[in-house]
Design a protein around this motif. Structure first.
Motif, PDB file in Angstrom:
ATOM      1  N   LYS A   3       0.993  -1.257   0.056  1.00 21.40           N
ATOM      2  CA  LYS A   3       0.146  -0.219  -0.060  1.00 21.40           C
ATOM      3  C   LYS A   3       0.968   0.767   0.188  1.00 21.40           C
ATOM      4  N   TYR A  43      -3.938   3.737   2.082  1.00 19.51           N
ATOM      5  CA  TYR A  43      -2.973   3.726   2.545  1.00 19.51           C
ATOM      6  C   TYR A  43      -3.154   3.624   4.265  1.00 19.51           C
ATOM      7  N   CYS A  44      -4.033   4.386   4.358  1.00 19.53           N
ATOM      8  CA  CYS A  44      -4.832   4.407   6.095  1.00 19.53           C
ATOM      9  C   CYS A  44      -5.304   6.497   5.614  1.00 19.53           C
ATOM     10  N   LYS A  45      -6.373   5.775   6.103  1.00 18.46           N
ATOM     11  CA  LYS A  45      -7.815   6.545   6.092  1.00 18.46           C
ATOM     12  C   LYS A  45      -8.036   7.680   7.334  1.00 18.46           C
ATOM     13  N   GLU A  46      -6.544   7.487   8.187  1.00 18.18           N
ATOM     14  CA  GLU A  46      -6.522   8.663   9.388  1.00 18.18           C
ATOM     15  C   GLU A  46      -5.446   9.823   9.280  1.00 18.18           C
ATOM     16  N   ALA A  67      -0.857  12.320  11.576  1.00 17.00           N
ATOM     17  CA  ALA A  67      -1.962  11.705  11.952  1.00 17.00           C
ATOM     18  C   ALA A  67      -3.359  12.327  12.942  1.00 17.00           C
ATOM     19  N   TYR A  73      -1.495   6.073  15.131  1.00 13.31           N
ATOM     20  CA  TYR A  73      -1.112   6.409  13.908  1.00 13.31           C
ATOM     21  C   TYR A  73      -0.112   7.325  13.451  1.00 13.31           C
ATOM     22  N   HIS A  76       2.230   4.668  10.964  1.00 21.60           N
ATOM     23  CA  HIS A  76       1.667   4.980   9.591  1.00 21.60           C
ATOM     24  C   HIS A  76       2.330   5.702   8.943  1.00 21.60           C
TER      25      HIS A  76
END
Length: 223
Positions: A3, A43-46, A67, A73, A76
């Motif tokens: 991702k 990849y990451c919604k947050e 984040a 997160y 991430h």
């Protein structure tokens, strides 16, 4: 990892369009921003982003990945930036960093923050530590405002203070070191109050101090 690579491959393919976003019409800016958020969300919604454009024609654009202060997160964000491609015209940064205008703030030369009907200057804000949480290693603090009695404790005021603190200490430090923020009017007795711009210095100087006794003593001076 797949991702992460997918996002950066998309970003590389579209980096010139993104770099020119500032020159686009509001409609096109909204469209381009939508697709950045969309691909970042795969990849990451947050995770959110900010783009800082250079002041000179030869400067680099900066993509800041945040984040929004959520420590769940942080990794991430770090993983994404650690795997960013090398692009000549781009700089990639993890988290919102402390302001580079700290000396302006210290000298009272900072521009005010304006939030709806609220106007605040970072240079005029002071704070006092109230409690240290040994398990989380975080602080409860009171932030003192000259105009607190005028504004009272509204949601907008609370959000404004958090934005200012984040600008001063940076996103990561804010959420790693502060547990709770209480707002209050500046007391008549200002002994022991610390300028908010000295928050990081305060943290650095706490090594070897008996924290809870220190907080108790300082809090009593302004009661």
């Amino acid at each position: 990892m797949k991702k992460i690579n997918t996002f950066w491959n998309w970003f590389q393919d579209n980096n010139q369009t993104i770099k020119n976003l500032i020159n686009e019409t509001p409609k096109n800016q909204k469209h381009i921003s939508f697709w950045i958020n969309k691909n970042l969300g795969y990849y990451c919604k947050e995770i959110d982003f900010m783009i800082v454009y250079p002041k000179t024609a030869n400067g680099k654009c900066e993509l800041i990945l945040t984040a929004n202060g959520n420590p769940e997160y942080f990794n991430h964000v770090i993983d994404l930036v650690d795997n960013a491609p090398q692009l000549k015209t781009w700089k990639f940064t993890a988290f919102i960093q402390p302001t580079e205008r700290i000396y302006e703030i210290m000298n009272g030369l900072d521009d005010p923050y304006i939030f709806h009907e609220i106007t605040l200057k970072a240079s005029e804000l002071t704070f006092l530590p109230v409690e240290y949480h040994e398990l989380s290693h975080k602080l409860d603090i009171v932030v003192f405002l000259k105009s607190y009695n005028l504004y009272c404790d509204t949601k907008t005021l609370q959000q404004a203070i958090f934005i200012i603190i984040q600008d001063i200490v940076g996103e990561k430090s804010l959420y790693q070191n502060i547990n709770f923020v209480q707002l209050a009017q500046v007391p008549d007795n200002k002994d022991g109050l610390i300028h908010l711009y000295d928050f990081q210095l305060f943290l650095d100087n706490l090594n070897g101090v008996e924290l809870n006794n220190y907080f108790l003593k300082m809090w009593k001076t302004v009661r």
